[in-house]
Every structure is written in structure tokens, then in C-alpha cells.
Write a protein that holds these residues in place. Structure first.
Motif, PDB file in Angstrom:
ATOM      1  N   LYS A  63      89.208  48.411  -8.030  1.00 17.25           N
ATOM      2  CA  LYS A  63      89.504  49.717  -8.843  1.00 17.25           C
ATOM      3  C   LYS A  63      87.854  50.240  -8.349  1.00 17.25           C
ATOM      4  O   LYS A  63      87.440  49.257  -7.842  1.00 17.25           O
ATOM      5  CB  LYS A  63      89.212  49.509 -10.370  1.00 17.25           C
ATOM      6  CG  LYS A  63      90.009  48.913 -11.093  1.00 17.25           C
ATOM      7  CD  LYS A  63      89.605  49.212 -12.713  1.00 17.25           C
ATOM      8  CE  LYS A  63      90.761  48.566 -13.619  1.00 17.25           C
ATOM      9  NZ  LYS A  63      90.351  49.365 -14.949  1.00 17.25           N
TER      10      LYS A  63
ATOM     11  N   PRO B  47      82.521  50.610 -15.006  1.00 16.91           N
ATOM     12  CA  PRO B  47      83.655  50.510 -14.718  1.00 16.91           C
ATOM     13  C   PRO B  47      84.948  50.823 -15.437  1.00 16.91           C
ATOM     14  O   PRO B  47      85.805  51.586 -15.286  1.00 16.91           O
ATOM     15  CB  PRO B  47      83.771  49.175 -14.711  1.00 16.91           C
ATOM     16  CG  PRO B  47      82.004  48.491 -15.720  1.00 16.91           C
ATOM     17  CD  PRO B  47      81.621  49.520 -15.512  1.00 16.91           C
TER      18      PRO B  47
ATOM     19  N   TYR C  87      83.117  48.995  -5.806  1.00 20.21           N
ATOM     20  CA  TYR C  87      84.732  48.453  -6.158  1.00 20.21           C
ATOM     21  C   TYR C  87      84.942  46.675  -6.925  1.00 20.21           C
ATOM     22  O   TYR C  87      83.515  45.888  -6.991  1.00 20.21           O
ATOM     23  CB  TYR C  87      84.952  47.805  -4.564  1.00 20.21           C
ATOM     24  CG  TYR C  87      85.307  49.064  -3.239  1.00 20.21           C
ATOM     25  CD1 TYR C  87      86.483  48.899  -3.380  1.00 20.21           C
ATOM     26  CD2 TYR C  87      84.381  49.026  -2.578  1.00 20.21           C
ATOM     27  CE1 TYR C  87      87.078  50.142  -2.192  1.00 20.21           C
ATOM     28  CE2 TYR C  87      84.441  50.385  -1.275  1.00 20.21           C
ATOM     29  CZ  TYR C  87      86.197  50.222  -1.804  1.00 20.21           C
ATOM     30  OH  TYR C  87      85.890  52.027  -1.018  1.00 20.21           O
ATOM     31  N   TRP C  88      85.524  46.780  -7.697  1.00 20.04           N
ATOM     32  CA  TRP C  88      86.224  45.585  -8.466  1.00 20.04           C
ATOM     33  C   TRP C  88      86.969  45.113  -8.509  1.00 20.04           C
ATOM     34  O   TRP C  88      87.797  45.382  -7.900  1.00 20.04           O
ATOM     35  CB  TRP C  88      86.132  46.107 -10.227  1.00 20.04           C
ATOM     36  CG  TRP C  88      84.451  46.877 -10.691  1.00 20.04           C
ATOM     37  CD1 TRP C  88      83.652  45.880 -11.850  1.00 20.04           C
ATOM     38  CD2 TRP C  88      84.072  48.420 -11.227  1.00 20.04           C
ATOM     39  NE1 TRP C  88      83.535  46.822 -11.755  1.00 20.04           N
ATOM     40  CE2 TRP C  88      83.538  47.775 -11.124  1.00 20.04           C
ATOM     41  CE3 TRP C  88      83.893  49.328  -9.971  1.00 20.04           C
ATOM     42  CZ2 TRP C  88      82.150  49.507 -11.494  1.00 20.04           C
ATOM     43  CZ3 TRP C  88      83.520  50.394  -9.842  1.00 20.04           C
ATOM     44  CH2 TRP C  88      82.436  50.458 -10.772  1.00 20.04           C
TER      45      TRP C  88
ATOM     46  N   PHE D 252      89.328  42.385  -9.863  1.00 12.95           N
ATOM     47  CA  PHE D 252      90.423  41.990 -11.457  1.00 12.95           C
ATOM     48  C   PHE D 252      91.772  41.170 -10.324  1.00 12.95           C
ATOM     49  O   PHE D 252      91.822  40.874 -10.247  1.00 12.95           O
ATOM     50  CB  PHE D 252      90.620  42.943 -12.035  1.00 12.95           C
ATOM     51  CG  PHE D 252      89.573  43.796 -12.262  1.00 12.95           C
ATOM     52  CD1 PHE D 252      88.729  43.707 -13.729  1.00 12.95           C
ATOM     53  CD2 PHE D 252      89.237  45.019 -12.034  1.00 12.95           C
ATOM     54  CE1 PHE D 252      87.912  44.360 -14.639  1.00 12.95           C
ATOM     55  CE2 PHE D 252      88.355  45.708 -12.295  1.00 12.95           C
ATOM     56  CZ  PHE D 252      87.759  45.876 -13.726  1.00 12.95           C
ATOM     57  N   GLU D 253      91.565  39.838 -11.944  1.00  8.86           N
ATOM     58  CA  GLU D 253      92.428  39.265 -11.322  1.00  8.86           C
ATOM     59  C   GLU D 253      93.743  39.851 -12.505  1.00  8.86           C
ATOM     60  O   GLU D 253      93.253  40.146 -13.544  1.00  8.86           O
ATOM     61  CB  GLU D 253      92.371  37.368 -11.389  1.00  8.86           C
ATOM     62  CG  GLU D 253      93.692  36.726 -12.016  1.00  8.86           C
ATOM     63  CD  GLU D 253      93.132  35.137 -13.000  1.00  8.86           C
ATOM     64  OE1 GLU D 253      94.326  34.841 -12.742  1.00  8.86           O
ATOM     65  OE2 GLU D 253      92.286  35.475 -13.098  1.00  8.86           O
TER      66      GLU D 253
ATOM     67  N   LEU E 244      93.344  41.130 -17.460  1.00  7.54           N
ATOM     68  CA  LEU E 244      93.004  41.435 -16.697  1.00  7.54           C
ATOM     69  C   LEU E 244      91.283  40.891 -16.756  1.00  7.54           C
ATOM     70  O   LEU E 244      90.897  40.780 -17.787  1.00  7.54           O
ATOM     71  CB  LEU E 244      92.313  43.476 -16.303  1.00  7.54           C
ATOM     72  CG  LEU E 244      92.899  44.583 -15.912  1.00  7.54           C
ATOM     73  CD1 LEU E 244      93.222  45.440 -15.398  1.00  7.54           C
ATOM     74  CD2 LEU E 244      93.594  43.465 -14.163  1.00  7.54           C
ATOM     75  N   VAL E 245      90.861  39.292 -15.639  1.00  9.18           N
ATOM     76  CA  VAL E 245      89.811  39.505 -15.649  1.00  9.18           C
ATOM     77  C   VAL E 245      88.441  39.750 -14.340  1.00  9.18           C
ATOM     78  O   VAL E 245      89.597  39.925 -12.953  1.00  9.18           O
ATOM     79  CB  VAL E 245      89.857  38.408 -15.623  1.00  9.18           C
ATOM     80  CG1 VAL E 245      88.817  37.086 -15.330  1.00  9.18           C
ATOM     81  CG2 VAL E 245      90.933  37.625 -16.866  1.00  9.18           C
ATOM     82  N   ASN E 246      88.236  40.172 -14.635  1.00  3.31           N
ATOM     83  CA  ASN E 246      86.459  41.254 -14.660  1.00  3.31           C
ATOM     84  C   ASN E 246      86.328  39.613 -13.016  1.00  3.31           C
ATOM     85  O   ASN E 246      85.402  38.481 -13.286  1.00  3.31           O
ATOM     86  CB  ASN E 246      85.896  41.664 -14.360  1.00  3.31           C
ATOM     87  CG  ASN E 246      84.982  42.381 -13.630  1.00  3.31           C
ATOM     88  OD1 ASN E 246      84.396  41.831 -13.001  1.00  3.31           O
ATOM     89  ND2 ASN E 246      83.981  43.039 -14.102  1.00  3.31           N
ATOM     90  N   LEU E 247      86.945  39.779 -11.357  1.00  3.07           N
ATOM     91  CA  LEU E 247      85.841  38.126 -10.867  1.00  3.07           C
ATOM     92  C   LEU E 247      84.535  39.136  -9.966  1.00  3.07           C
ATOM     93  O   LEU E 247      84.234  38.486  -9.840  1.00  3.07           O
ATOM     94  CB  LEU E 247      86.825  38.626  -9.638  1.00  3.07           C
ATOM     95  CG  LEU E 247      88.561  38.110 -10.421  1.00  3.07           C
ATOM     96  CD1 LEU E 247      89.654  37.364  -9.140  1.00  3.07           C
ATOM     97  CD2 LEU E 247      88.407  36.606 -10.988  1.00  3.07           C
TER      98      LEU E 247
ATOM     99  N   VAL F 282      82.319  42.940  -8.660  1.00  3.52           N
ATOM    100  CA  VAL F 282      81.448  43.875  -7.926  1.00  3.52           C
ATOM    101  C   VAL F 282      80.659  44.129  -7.536  1.00  3.52           C
ATOM    102  O   VAL F 282      79.882  43.043  -6.908  1.00  3.52           O
ATOM    103  CB  VAL F 282      80.936  45.170  -9.524  1.00  3.52           C
ATOM    104  CG1 VAL F 282      79.834  44.341 -10.125  1.00  3.52           C
ATOM    105  CG2 VAL F 282      81.157  46.245  -8.737  1.00  3.52           C
TER     106      VAL F 282
END
Length: 154
Positions: free
Chosen positions: A63, A70, A106-107, A109-110, A117-120, A122
Motif C-alpha cells: 500500500k 494507513p 509504503y506499507w 502486508f502479508e 492482512l497482517v501489517n509487516l 511501513v
């Protein structure tokens, strides 16, 4: 079953279920790195990331936004997962059509196989901000002697 046990079982089940439902989804990814770098032009950013392992990972979602919120970020790319529970993978995506001088967030995510959706992480970069500067030519320094003066014809 005793009357007390019949009363406690539903309470215990409710507590266990609430803990399972409320538990945050954990990443099934062993993330090695997540970076953004200037691309080959001021309108390109290259997003790279690498994993050591990927368990129950369907894809990765990138993203982007022009501010750190976010909730305003848009999905710009979805990359299918190519690693496994034993091996990871190195990924690369080139984002194009950006505005030089603009800060971008930029984010990564897995996307799990069960749709979470898991935020990995930013990170941020200014488009066009890390291109090498025009080469500078440095001439050797030559001192002017005290005996010469400007305009005396020497």
C-alpha cells in the motif's frame, strides 16, 4: 456432571472463545528486510523485501500514501507468495508514475491463506530525492603568489 460443573463449562468456553477471537493475527512470515529505494528515474521507487520463511502466506500487499495515515493508503500491488515454511524468497516491485520531490509512505502486508492482512511494516522515501547529484569537477587548487597581481599583465 455436577450442577456446579454444568454452570462453569459455558463460562469457561465463553472465556476461551473470547481469547481466541480477540487474539491478534500473527505474521506467518520471517521477514528479513523491507526497503524502498530510488529507481532508475525520479518518478520510480523500487520496493524490495525478503523473507526467511513463509507459513500460511497467500500473497503480499503493498500500500502507498502521501501521508503517514494507513487508512488513506491505497493498494498498489499484490505479489503472490513464493516462499515456504522452509525457505524464503526475495521480492521486488517497481512503483512508477510518481511525483519527484513528493514524500511517499509504503506499507507491506502479508495476506494469509485465511484472508487476514497482517501489517509487516511501513517506510517512507522522497521520490527523486536519492538520485546521485550531477558530477562535480574539482580543479586542482593553485595558490596565487603574492608577487603577482591581477591586471598587471603577467
Amino acid at each position: 456432571m455436577s450442577r456446579l460443573a454444568k454452570r462453569c463449562v459455558p463460562v469457561v468456553l465463553a472465556v476461551v472463545l473470547s481469547l481466541v477471537i480477540a487474539a491478534p493475527t500473527r505474521a506467518g512470515v520471517g521477514l528479513s528486510y523491507f526497503e524502498v529505494n530510488q529507481g532508475s528515474s525520479p518518478t520510480q521507487i523500487v520496493v524490495t523485501w525478503g523473507t526467511e520463511t513463509e507459513t500460511d502466506t497467500a500473497a503480499f500487499v503493498i500500500k502507498r500514501a502521501t501521508n503517514p495515515d494507513p487508512a488513506q493508503a491505497l493498494i498498489i500491488h499484490i505479489e503472490p507468495a513464493r516462499g515456504s515454511a522452509i525457505t524464503g524468497f526475495d521480492y521486488r516491485y517497481t512503483d512508477t508514475g510518481l511525483t519527484p520531490g513528493q514524500v511517499y509512505y509504503y506499507w507491506l502486508f502479508e495476506l494469509t491463506t485465511n484472508g487476514q492482512l497482517v501489517n509487516l511494516g511501513v517506510t517512507q522515501i522522497t521520490a527523486g530525492g536519492t538520485l546521485p547529484a550531477e558530477p562535480r569537477v574539482f580543479l586542482p587548487w593553485t595558490p596565487i603568489s603574492a608577487a603577482s597581481s591581477v591586471g598587471d599583465g603577467r
